[in-house]
Design a protein around this motif. Structure first.
Motif, PDB file in Angstrom:
ATOM      1  N   ILE A   1      57.264  39.085 -27.737  1.00 13.09           N
ATOM      2  CA  ILE A   1      57.283  38.918 -26.279  1.00 13.09           C
ATOM      3  C   ILE A   1      56.472  40.020 -25.603  1.00 13.09           C
ATOM      4  CG2 ILE A   1      58.781  38.939 -24.247  1.00 13.09           C
ATOM      5  CD1 ILE A   1      60.963  37.661 -25.977  1.00 13.09           C
TER       6      ILE A   1
ATOM      7  N   VAL B   1      45.335  32.416 -27.403  1.00 11.98           N
ATOM      8  CA  VAL B   1      45.617  33.659 -28.113  1.00 11.98           C
ATOM      9  C   VAL B   1      44.411  34.062 -28.957  1.00 11.98           C
ATOM     10  CG1 VAL B   1      47.038  34.700 -29.924  1.00 11.98           C
ATOM     11  CG2 VAL B   1      48.102  33.299 -28.179  1.00 11.98           C
TER      12      VAL B   1
ATOM     13  N   PHE C   1      50.889  28.172 -30.855  1.00 17.64           N
ATOM     14  CA  PHE C   1      50.200  28.905 -29.793  1.00 17.64           C
ATOM     15  C   PHE C   1      48.777  28.422 -29.565  1.00 17.64           C
ATOM     16  CE2 PHE C   1      52.846  33.033 -30.606  1.00 17.64           C
ATOM     17  CZ  PHE C   1      53.987  32.343 -30.205  1.00 17.64           C
TER      18      PHE C   1
ATOM     19  N   PHE D   1      51.630  32.706 -21.304  1.00 18.75           N
ATOM     20  CA  PHE D   1      52.970  32.946 -21.846  1.00 18.75           C
ATOM     21  C   PHE D   1      53.766  31.639 -21.808  1.00 18.75           C
ATOM     22  CE2 PHE D   1      57.474  33.839 -21.374  1.00 18.75           C
ATOM     23  CZ  PHE D   1      57.694  34.730 -22.413  1.00 18.75           C
ATOM     24  N   SER D   2      54.415  31.330 -22.943  1.00 16.14           N
ATOM     25  CA  SER D   2      55.263  30.141 -23.027  1.00 16.14           C
ATOM     26  C   SER D   2      56.516  30.480 -23.812  1.00 16.14           C
ATOM     27  CB  SER D   2      54.516  28.981 -23.697  1.00 16.14           C
ATOM     28  OG  SER D   2      55.401  27.905 -23.944  1.00 16.14           O
ATOM     29  N   GLY D   3      57.641  30.573 -23.100  1.00 19.20           N
ATOM     30  CA  GLY D   3      58.906  30.871 -23.762  1.00 19.20           C
ATOM     31  C   GLY D   3      59.294  29.798 -24.757  1.00 19.20           C
TER      32      GLY D   3
ATOM     33  N   LYS E   1      45.888  39.756 -21.106  1.00 21.81           N
ATOM     34  CA  LYS E   1      45.769  39.145 -19.777  1.00 21.81           C
ATOM     35  C   LYS E   1      45.269  37.708 -19.815  1.00 21.81           C
ATOM     36  CE  LYS E   1      45.011  43.635 -17.591  1.00 21.81           C
ATOM     37  NZ  LYS E   1      44.090  44.477 -16.770  1.00 21.81           N
TER      38      LYS E   1
ATOM     39  N   THR F   1      45.850  35.569 -22.128  1.00 19.98           N
ATOM     40  CA  THR F   1      46.754  34.730 -22.903  1.00 19.98           C
ATOM     41  C   THR F   1      47.874  34.186 -22.028  1.00 19.98           C
ATOM     42  OG1 THR F   1      46.308  36.065 -24.861  1.00 19.98           O
ATOM     43  CG2 THR F   1      48.252  34.651 -24.931  1.00 19.98           C
TER      44      THR F   1
ATOM     45  N   LEU G   1      47.705  28.456 -25.954  1.00 20.48           N
ATOM     46  CA  LEU G   1      48.001  29.663 -25.177  1.00 20.48           C
ATOM     47  C   LEU G   1      46.817  30.625 -25.101  1.00 20.48           C
ATOM     48  CD1 LEU G   1      51.630  30.464 -26.406  1.00 20.48           C
ATOM     49  CD2 LEU G   1      50.870  28.954 -24.557  1.00 20.48           C
TER      50      LEU G   1
ATOM     51  N   PHE H   1      52.410  39.652 -24.823  1.00 15.46           N
ATOM     52  CA  PHE H   1      51.787  38.805 -23.801  1.00 15.46           C
ATOM     53  C   PHE H   1      51.439  39.542 -22.508  1.00 15.46           C
ATOM     54  CE2 PHE H   1      53.549  35.834 -26.775  1.00 15.46           C
ATOM     55  CZ  PHE H   1      52.603  34.822 -26.798  1.00 15.46           C
ATOM     56  N   PRO H   2      52.271  40.480 -21.993  1.00 13.95           N
ATOM     57  CA  PRO H   2      51.873  41.174 -20.761  1.00 13.95           C
ATOM     58  C   PRO H   2      50.574  41.966 -20.896  1.00 13.95           C
ATOM     59  CG  PRO H   2      54.211  41.487 -21.182  1.00 13.95           C
ATOM     60  CD  PRO H   2      53.639  40.853 -22.397  1.00 13.95           C
TER      61      PRO H   2
ATOM     62  N   ILE I   1      57.215  30.269 -27.973  1.00 11.09           N
ATOM     63  CA  ILE I   1      57.706  31.429 -28.722  1.00 11.09           C
ATOM     64  C   ILE I   1      59.012  31.100 -29.430  1.00 11.09           C
ATOM     65  CG2 ILE I   1      58.617  33.771 -28.496  1.00 11.09           C
ATOM     66  CD1 ILE I   1      56.628  34.226 -26.233  1.00 11.09           C
TER      67      ILE I   1
END
Length: 455
Positions: A88, A38, A33, A99-101, A95, A97, A36, A91-92, A104
């Motif tokens: 998961i 984070v 991450f 998101f990367s599936g 704000k 950060t 991302l 992440f919402p 994850i």
């Protein structure tokens, strides 16, 4: 090396497993991450809190010597699915950060492969080490000589990796060379041979004998389990375990036997104790030292040997509230001539107990728990009050449920101690962090309002 081989180390396995998982979770995500954006502090705290909460409710760390690999993999799968969902969900709400599936997915696969490998290696190593060295065995006896009891003994013989050392049967109804004694001889044999587990065939026991054995096991910190070869149902909560296809009933452990609960309570003790030590004791101790020294000769602190968890000795710290004397093992009574003028005040307000936060920080005590009795009281009442020995399942506390309910101070009658034990047992069997907070709040309230039994 011989003494090491005979050692018991199972109690360390869960903490080791939990600490390993916490270490991996706290560090591994950084490799996936990094791009991302984070917040490391927030995400680490979020992960660990969610992991521990999920583990507690899913029983993730409830792995025993008879647990199968399939059961371990099932726990890993449930833990993995739930943990993925909470990751998961982070992440919402973050704000800034990204998101990367893909990130994850890579993180979760790597994380659970690492945890799975470690968990299985630890599980298999323990079994192999037990067989090779003969260490970490549990000494067991079986009450009753029924077919189910014989089947269980044969399982112990064939599954050496389970680690049970069978010492014999007890029965009043049958005769056999493997029967080592009558039911009346179980207690003496158990204590003399350091038996850990007592397995009971309920067909050979009446209700009174069952209650008597349960009380004996609780008072002496022994595990009692029941072989379900009868339709009788005990009033206590039971858990059913399977040794392969063999069912065994166990009395449920208290909440504080759960590893997650232990971690939560210990973390609370450390944080709360540090706050008191830094913000109160740091300035209050020099002030008390001056006042105590001005009134009477002797040390500032009074240290007294008390029984702790599993009746291990520790020295309980207090501000000295008495003149130096040779009768410290005698309980304080109202208008006790040994108590100094400043001692009356600090005892009335419980300020003399403040140094016990050092005991709590050291891990000898807890902020909340059964108050530690004198050794003399411990010896006297353990032989006469049922379930007294359960007090030693947990660390003694600076304050406790019995104290806030009015059962503190002088023991005038046996009824005083019996009521104190009732509240202590209720606390042990119904512990929660919320209950601890309520007891602390009530303790502060009692100090402000005054307690007639505080002297």
């Amino acid at each position: 090396m011989i003494s090491l081989g005979k050692g018991r180390y199972s109690k360390y396995l869960r903490p080791i497993s939990i600490l390993f998982d916490i270490l991996v979770i706290s560090t591994m995500y950084r490799f996936f991450f990094s791009a991302l954006n984070v917040n490391n502090v927030h995400f680490t705290a979020y992960q660990l809190a969610c992991w521990l909460i999920i583990s507690y409710f899913s029983g993730f760390y409830e792995v025993y010597r008879y647990t199968t690999v399939v059961q371990i993999l099932s726990k890993l799968f449930k833990q993995g699915v739930l943990f993925l969902l909470v990751i998961i969900a982070f992440f919402p709400f973050a704000k800034e950060t990204l998101f990367s599936g893909q990130a994850i997915a890579k993180y979760m696969v790597t994380l659970f492969v690492t945890i799975t490998v470690f968990k299985l290696l630890l599980f298999y190593y323990l079994k192999k080490y037990r067989i090779a060295t003969g260490s970490n065995y549990r000494n067991v006896v079986i009450v009753g000589f029924t077919q189910q009891a014989i089947n269980l003994k044969e399982l112990f013989d064939t599954r050496v990796d389970y680690g049970y050392n069978f010492h014999g049967y007890f029965s009043d109804k049958k005769t056999n060379p493997q029967i080592v004694g009558k039911l009346s001889e179980i207690k003496q044999f158990t204590l003399a041979n350091k038996i850990d587990d007592i397995y009971c065939s309920l067909n050979e026991l009446n209700n009174q004998q069952v209650r008597d054995l349960v009380a004996f096991a609780e008072n002496n910190n022994k595990t009692i389990k029941f072989i379900p070869d009868t339709k009788q149902i005990l009033s206590k909560n039971l858990r059913i375990d399977y040794y392969e296809s063999f069912p065994v009933l166990s009395l449920r452990k208290t909440p504080l036997h759960e590893p997650i609960a232990k971690i939560i309570k210990r973390a609370f003790d450390i944080v709360f104790s540090l706050l008191v030590i830094i913000f109160v004791l740091s300035w209050f101790t020099p002030l008390m030292a001056l006042i105590i020294k001005l009134e009477s000769k002797g040390p500032v602190f009074f240290m007294q040997s008390r029984p702790g968890i599993n009746e291990t000795e520790f020295f309980c710290y207090k501000f000295r509230s008495m003149r130096v004397n040779k009768t410290t093992e005698q309980s304080v009574v109202k208008n006790d001539p040994r108590v100094t003028r400043v001692g009356k005040f600090i005892r009335k307000t419980s300020l003399d107990e403040l140094p016990q936060f050092i005991n709590a920080l050291k891990g000898q005590m807890s902020v909340v728990g059964p108050r530690p009795n004198l050794w003399l009281q411990n010896k006297q009442y353990s032989a006469t009050i049922k379930k007294y020995g359960m007090r030693h399942y947990v660390k003694p506390g600076i304050t406790g449920l019995a104290q806030v309910k009015g059962y503190r101070g002088e023991i005038s009658t046996d009824e005083d101690m019996i009521n104190r034990i009732k509240y202590d047992i209720f606390y042990i069997e119904n512990w929660s962090l919320l209950l601890d907070l309520k007891i602390i709040l009530q303790t502060v309230t009692n100090i402000i309002m005054g307690d007639e039994k505080a002297y």
